[in-house]
Design an enzyme around this catalytic site. Structure first.
Site, mmCIF file in Angstrom:
data_model
loop_
_atom_site.group_PDB
_atom_site.id
_atom_site.type_symbol
_atom_site.label_atom_id
_atom_site.label_comp_id
_atom_site.label_asym_id
_atom_site.label_seq_id
_atom_site.Cartn_x
_atom_site.Cartn_y
_atom_site.Cartn_z
ATOM 1 N N GLU A 177 -1.546 -6.358 7.973
ATOM 2 C CA GLU A 177 -0.189 -6.073 8.428
ATOM 3 C C GLU A 177 0.114 -6.862 9.699
ATOM 4 O O GLU A 177 -0.792 -7.332 10.395
ATOM 5 C CB GLU A 177 -0.055 -4.555 8.683
ATOM 6 N N HIS A 195 0.824 -1.217 0.000
ATOM 7 C CA HIS A 195 0.000 0.000 0.000
ATOM 8 C C HIS A 195 0.854 1.260 0.000
ATOM 9 O O HIS A 195 2.001 1.271 0.452
ATOM 10 C CB HIS A 195 -0.946 0.006 1.199
#
Length: 211
Positions: A88, A10
C-alpha cells in the site's frame, strides 16, 4: 497469445474498520474482510479461471486475501510471489492515526490534500505518484511478461498500489484516478493484447460500495 491479469483489492482490515490510516502497518482482515475475499474468490471460480501464478505484497491483509481467493478457485498451493513493491501507499506520519484525529492535528483541508492529491505526500510518506513509481516498474519487469506469455496472473494488493496499475491500464488522467475507488474483494479481469494494451476488462462484482 496474450494472457489474463486479475486485480483484487484486499478485504476489509481491522484498521479500515477503525478508520485508521494503515499504509505499511500490518493489521489483519476483519471477519467481513475474510468474507469479501472469499466472495471474490467465488466470483472467479464461477468465472472459470485457473491461475498460473499469483503476486501479492508483504502485508498480511493482502496475503490472506490472495490465499482465500486461491482456496476458492481450488489452487491453494499455487506459487505466490510476495514483494514490497506491491505494498500500500506509505502514509508516513499519518500511519496508525485515526483520520478524524489527523484532521484535528493538521486541519481538514491539509489532510484532504494529502489523501486526494496526486503528487503531494504526507510527512515521511508517499504520494500516489510515488506509489506508482515503484509499482509500475515492478509490473513491467515481473508481472507483465508472464501475462504476455499467455499466463493467467492474480495480483492481490491494496487500494493505492492497484490504482497505480489501473491508472495506466485504463488510461486515466490524474483527475480521474483520484476519483476512482476500488471495492474490497471485487476482482477486475483484464485481457491484454500482445502490445500490452487492454483488450477487455470485466468487473466481477459491485464497485458502487467502494471507499
Amino acid at each position: 497469445m496474450s494472457g489474463t491479469l486479475v486485480l483484487v483489492r484486499h478485504g476489509q482490515s481491522d484498521w479500515n474498520l477503525k478508520n485508521l490510516f494503515t499504509g505499511w502497518r500490518d493489521p489483519d482482515l476483519t471477519e467481513l474482510g475474510i468474507e469479501e475475499a472469499k466472495a471474490g474468490g467465488k466470483a472467479l471460480a464461477d468465472y472459470g479461471i485457473k491461475f498460473d501464478i499469483a503476486f501479492t505484497s508483504v502485508l498480511i491483509r493482502a496475503q490472506r486475501t490472495c490465499q482465500l481467493v486461491l482456496d476458492a478457485v481450488g489452487q491453494s498451493s499455487l506459487e505466490t510471489i510476495r514483494d514490497q513493491a506491491l505494498n500500500e501507499r506509505d502514509y508516513g506520519d499519518l500511519s496508525g492515526l485515526n483520520k478524524d484525529d489527523a484532521r484535528a492535528k493538521w486541519g481538514e483541508e491539509q489532510v484532504h490534500i494529502w489523501r486526494r492529491s496526486y503528487d503531494v505526500p504526507p510527512p515521511g510518506g508517499e504520494s500516489l505518484r510515488d506509489t506508482g513509481a515503484r509499482v509500475w516498474p515492478y509490473y513491467l519487469t515481473d508481472i507483465l511478461p508472464r501475462v504476455l506469455s499467455g499466463e493467467k496472473v492474480l495480483v492481490a494488493a491494496h487500494g493505492n498500489s492497484l490504482r497505480s496499475l489501473v491508472m495506466v491500464l485504463d488510461k486515466l488522467t490524474k483527475e480521474q484516478i483520484l476519483k476512482l475507488n476500488l471495492a474490497t474483494g471485487v476482482p477486475m479481469v483484464y485481457k491484454l493484447n500482445a502490445d500490452s494494451t487492454v483488450a477487455s476488462k470485466e468487473v466481477l462484482g459491485d464497485m458502487s460500495g467502494a471507499h
